[in-house]
Write a protein that holds these residues in place. Sequence first.
Motif, PDB file in Angstrom:
ATOM      1  N   ILE A   1       0.733  -1.161  -0.019  1.00 11.57           N
ATOM      2  CA  ILE A   1       0.074   0.143   0.007  1.00 11.57           C
ATOM      3  C   ILE A   1       0.777   1.304  -0.025  1.00 11.57           C
ATOM      4  O   ILE A   1       0.677   2.183  -0.925  1.00 11.57           O
ATOM      5  N   TRP A   2       1.829   1.390   0.825  1.00 10.31           N
ATOM      6  CA  TRP A   2       2.733   2.493   1.059  1.00 10.31           C
ATOM      7  C   TRP A   2       3.633   3.032   0.182  1.00 10.31           C
ATOM      8  O   TRP A   2       4.063   4.109   0.108  1.00 10.31           O
ATOM      9  N   VAL A   3       4.425   1.812  -0.440  1.00 12.61           N
ATOM     10  CA  VAL A   3       5.268   2.141  -1.576  1.00 12.61           C
ATOM     11  C   VAL A   3       4.796   2.987  -2.518  1.00 12.61           C
ATOM     12  O   VAL A   3       5.620   4.050  -2.779  1.00 12.61           O
ATOM     13  N   PRO A   4       3.985   2.653  -3.167  1.00  9.45           N
ATOM     14  CA  PRO A   4       3.191   3.375  -4.438  1.00  9.45           C
ATOM     15  C   PRO A   4       3.033   4.711  -3.721  1.00  9.45           C
ATOM     16  O   PRO A   4       3.131   5.852  -4.353  1.00  9.45           O
ATOM     17  N   ILE A   5       1.985   4.821  -2.629  1.00  9.64           N
ATOM     18  CA  ILE A   5       1.774   6.525  -2.196  1.00  9.64           C
ATOM     19  C   ILE A   5       3.100   7.035  -1.790  1.00  9.64           C
ATOM     20  O   ILE A   5       2.966   8.391  -2.175  1.00  9.64           O
ATOM     21  N   VAL A   6       4.129   6.595  -1.216  1.00  9.53           N
ATOM     22  CA  VAL A   6       5.297   7.397  -0.992  1.00  9.53           C
ATOM     23  C   VAL A   6       5.798   7.808  -1.877  1.00  9.53           C
ATOM     24  O   VAL A   6       6.152   9.045  -2.079  1.00  9.53           O
TER      25      VAL A   6
ATOM     26  N   ALA B   1       5.081  13.530 -14.719  1.00  6.30           N
ATOM     27  CA  ALA B   1       5.590  13.228 -13.539  1.00  6.30           C
ATOM     28  C   ALA B   1       4.285  13.346 -12.741  1.00  6.30           C
ATOM     29  O   ALA B   1       3.913  12.331 -12.005  1.00  6.30           O
ATOM     30  N   HIS B   2       3.778  14.209 -12.667  1.00  8.38           N
ATOM     31  CA  HIS B   2       2.492  14.404 -11.919  1.00  8.38           C
ATOM     32  C   HIS B   2       1.492  13.422 -12.133  1.00  8.38           C
ATOM     33  O   HIS B   2       0.661  12.826 -11.333  1.00  8.38           O
ATOM     34  N   TYR B   3       1.222  13.153 -13.476  1.00 13.55           N
ATOM     35  CA  TYR B   3       0.277  12.160 -14.137  1.00 13.55           C
ATOM     36  C   TYR B   3       0.502  11.010 -13.649  1.00 13.55           C
ATOM     37  O   TYR B   3      -0.459  10.153 -12.670  1.00 13.55           O
ATOM     38  N   LEU B   4       1.782  10.371 -13.657  1.00  6.07           N
ATOM     39  CA  LEU B   4       2.285   9.041 -12.683  1.00  6.07           C
ATOM     40  C   LEU B   4       2.073   8.968 -11.379  1.00  6.07           C
ATOM     41  O   LEU B   4       1.698   7.954 -10.685  1.00  6.07           O
ATOM     42  N   ALA B   5       2.436  10.521 -10.530  1.00  7.02           N
ATOM     43  CA  ALA B   5       2.172  10.265  -9.366  1.00  7.02           C
ATOM     44  C   ALA B   5       0.777  10.138  -8.904  1.00  7.02           C
ATOM     45  O   ALA B   5       0.649   9.344  -7.915  1.00  7.02           O
ATOM     46  N   ALA B   6      -0.016  10.575  -9.628  1.00  4.18           N
ATOM     47  CA  ALA B   6      -1.271  10.456  -9.139  1.00  4.18           C
ATOM     48  C   ALA B   6      -2.102   9.049  -9.336  1.00  4.18           C
ATOM     49  O   ALA B   6      -2.640   8.357  -8.509  1.00  4.18           O
ATOM     50  N   PHE B   7      -1.689   8.443 -10.039  1.00  2.00           N
ATOM     51  CA  PHE B   7      -1.878   6.841 -10.293  1.00  2.00           C
ATOM     52  C   PHE B   7      -1.045   5.977  -9.270  1.00  2.00           C
ATOM     53  O   PHE B   7      -1.871   5.185  -8.694  1.00  2.00           O
ATOM     54  N   LEU B   8       0.001   6.481  -8.856  1.00  2.00           N
ATOM     55  CA  LEU B   8       0.617   5.674  -7.642  1.00  2.00           C
ATOM     56  C   LEU B   8      -0.166   5.901  -6.523  1.00  2.00           C
ATOM     57  O   LEU B   8      -0.462   4.835  -5.695  1.00  2.00           O
ATOM     58  N   ILE B   9      -0.244   7.079  -6.237  1.00  2.00           N
ATOM     59  CA  ILE B   9      -1.184   7.461  -4.881  1.00  2.00           C
ATOM     60  C   ILE B   9      -2.556   6.750  -5.102  1.00  2.00           C
ATOM     61  O   ILE B   9      -2.895   6.046  -4.122  1.00  2.00           O
TER      62      ILE B   9
ATOM     63  N   THR C   1      -9.480   8.063  -2.371  1.00  2.00           N
ATOM     64  CA  THR C   1      -9.502   7.690  -3.837  1.00  2.00           C
ATOM     65  C   THR C   1     -10.090   8.571  -4.497  1.00  2.00           C
ATOM     66  O   THR C   1      -9.650   8.827  -5.756  1.00  2.00           O
ATOM     67  N   LEU C   2     -10.979   9.426  -4.119  1.00  2.00           N
ATOM     68  CA  LEU C   2     -11.579  10.438  -5.074  1.00  2.00           C
ATOM     69  C   LEU C   2     -10.663  11.482  -5.306  1.00  2.00           C
ATOM     70  O   LEU C   2     -10.678  12.035  -6.669  1.00  2.00           O
ATOM     71  N   ILE C   3      -9.523  11.899  -4.475  1.00  2.96           N
ATOM     72  CA  ILE C   3      -8.820  13.046  -4.708  1.00  2.96           C
ATOM     73  C   ILE C   3      -7.900  12.793  -6.054  1.00  2.96           C
ATOM     74  O   ILE C   3      -7.895  13.648  -6.909  1.00  2.96           O
ATOM     75  N   PRO C   4      -7.248  11.592  -5.946  1.00  2.00           N
ATOM     76  CA  PRO C   4      -6.261  11.549  -7.375  1.00  2.00           C
ATOM     77  C   PRO C   4      -7.113  11.260  -8.574  1.00  2.00           C
ATOM     78  O   PRO C   4      -6.801  11.802  -9.587  1.00  2.00           O
ATOM     79  N   MET C   5      -8.180  10.418  -8.585  1.00  2.00           N
ATOM     80  CA  MET C   5      -9.079  10.441  -9.868  1.00  2.00           C
ATOM     81  C   MET C   5      -9.683  11.546 -10.165  1.00  2.00           C
ATOM     82  O   MET C   5      -9.748  11.813 -11.525  1.00  2.00           O
ATOM     83  N   VAL C   6      -9.995  12.806  -9.404  1.00  2.00           N
ATOM     84  CA  VAL C   6     -10.700  13.971  -9.750  1.00  2.00           C
ATOM     85  C   VAL C   6      -9.526  14.548 -10.348  1.00  2.00           C
ATOM     86  O   VAL C   6      -9.911  15.369 -11.466  1.00  2.00           O
ATOM     87  N   LEU C   7      -8.140  14.679  -9.916  1.00  2.00           N
ATOM     88  CA  LEU C   7      -7.195  15.269 -10.341  1.00  2.00           C
ATOM     89  C   LEU C   7      -7.002  14.715 -11.711  1.00  2.00           C
ATOM     90  O   LEU C   7      -6.572  15.416 -12.777  1.00  2.00           O
ATOM     91  N   ILE C   8      -6.913  13.343 -11.940  1.00  2.00           N
ATOM     92  CA  ILE C   8      -6.691  12.773 -13.140  1.00  2.00           C
ATOM     93  C   ILE C   8      -7.807  13.213 -14.275  1.00  2.00           C
ATOM     94  O   ILE C   8      -7.242  13.712 -15.387  1.00  2.00           O
ATOM     95  N   ILE C   9      -8.970  13.207 -13.993  1.00  2.00           N
ATOM     96  CA  ILE C   9      -9.977  13.562 -14.903  1.00  2.00           C
ATOM     97  C   ILE C   9      -9.829  15.142 -15.199  1.00  2.00           C
ATOM     98  O   ILE C   9      -9.848  15.522 -16.438  1.00  2.00           O
ATOM     99  N   GLY C  10      -9.658  15.959 -14.056  1.00  2.00           N
ATOM    100  CA  GLY C  10      -9.831  17.319 -14.297  1.00  2.00           C
ATOM    101  C   GLY C  10      -8.614  18.022 -14.680  1.00  2.00           C
ATOM    102  O   GLY C  10      -8.980  18.973 -15.285  1.00  2.00           O
TER     103      GLY C  10
END
Length: 493
Positions: A11-16, A113-121, A145-154
């Motif tokens: 869980i935390w490796v991709p988040i960190v 970089a931000h795009y990939l980071a959002a998916f990791l989180i 989970t809403l936060i990164p997905m909203v960013l990815i779409i938005g």
Amino acid sequence: MSAFPWLSLAIWVPIVCGVLVWIQGARVAPNIARRLALAAAVVSFGVTLTLIAGFDTDKSALQFSERLSWIKDFNVHYHLGVDGISLWFVALTALMTVAVVIAAREDMIDRIAHYLAAFLILSGLMMGVFSAQDGLLFYIFFEATLIPMVLIIGIWGGQKRVYAAFKFFLYTLLGSLLMLLALLYLYTQSGSFALADWQRLPLPMPPQLLLFGAFFMAFAVKVPMWPLHTWLPDAHVEAPTGGSVVLAAIMLKLGAYGFLRFSLPIVPDASRLLAPFVIVLSLIAVIYIGLVALAQSDMKKLVAYSSIAHMGFVTLGFFLFDALAMEGALVQMISHGFVSGAMFLCIGVLYDRIHSRQIADYGGVVNVMPKFAALSLLFSMANCGLPGTSGFVGEFMVILAAVRFNFWIGLLAALTLILSAAYTLWMYKRVQFGAVANARVAQLTDLNRRESGLLLAFAAGVLLIGLYPKPLTNVMHASVSHLLTHTSQSKLP
């Protein structure tokens, strides 16, 4: 208890790593960001393979459990664990994250970089949902989970991305607020946030009905069930390819999983009483939404409606209270992750080349992209439920159980085989066959090595599950039997 915190590592490796990459942002070169993201995703997936290898299929109890006191005054614990139901979804989440990172193209995505980071989180948070055994911890992961997905779409979506992102956010948030009230009520009755304590808590029928309604709103929106489905087509159409893959393959499963962890075991009497209501909504999703898919001219929107219809099969299987149906629904969820993810990747391949999702803009693609057309045909057949593919296994199990439950319910459920074949093959014929439609199609190039490898991996998953689903059902059988035994016992005081 697990001797080593494998779940926390997954869980935390991709988040960190995702947070670190996000913070560095534009200072990280695109190729470095990709390597870091891929390394984190692969490590997380490798951990899930360790979980699968060490899982005892004969036990229904939680395995790889981790429990630490978190908020002592409110008896909240950082409690993780997986059983035969959740194990495959943790692994599927990690696998889809690897696929999304590989599929991302630096030349097609701004601020990669931000795009990939959002998916990791997002990946770590979704694995947290499937692993959480504390109600408050589950809610935090579920909402986060809403936060990164909203960013990815938005941020990386289409022209109406802001509208689609806010619609997705508001629908799911409003449903989840009702779930929060339900969790607080259960805490006041039990003095604990542990899911195991809530499942043993005796509850009169009126509170059970109210709790079921609160859980239903939170999870039905996420599935999404008819008539709470209207956010999904907009989200899929506007989301980037990676967002659509994760949304279809994993995020829809969060709602269905919630029914298994909350509705069925915590309020079993209300669940059985209201099962006919859920079955009716599920059949409407299977039939009506299938007809709606037939009318679509946008490939992404068609596959989005297809996802709603297939998830209707899942909720139908859960509320038949039959082991075969429930295992079939779980297999359908895993299969849908591979099939829908692959179909959105195929649409993304075409969109990257022509920048159109309209079926009318294509025709004769097989003449210039034969490898692509062959793999697309496999995924289309799986979406239709062709025997030998993963799409057949879960649908067959649910239909068989439905026929045993009630012949007419089974007959209506079986209509999905006709409807899914109709809209999927209609789309495939219009896009792939015939003469080359226009100059843009004539200039298309076939799959490159990265695209071929990615789609072949999805094809392998579709065929392996379709030809030999026993490893999936073996893992989930003990946990499904335990859940059904628990739901058959009344909790009325």
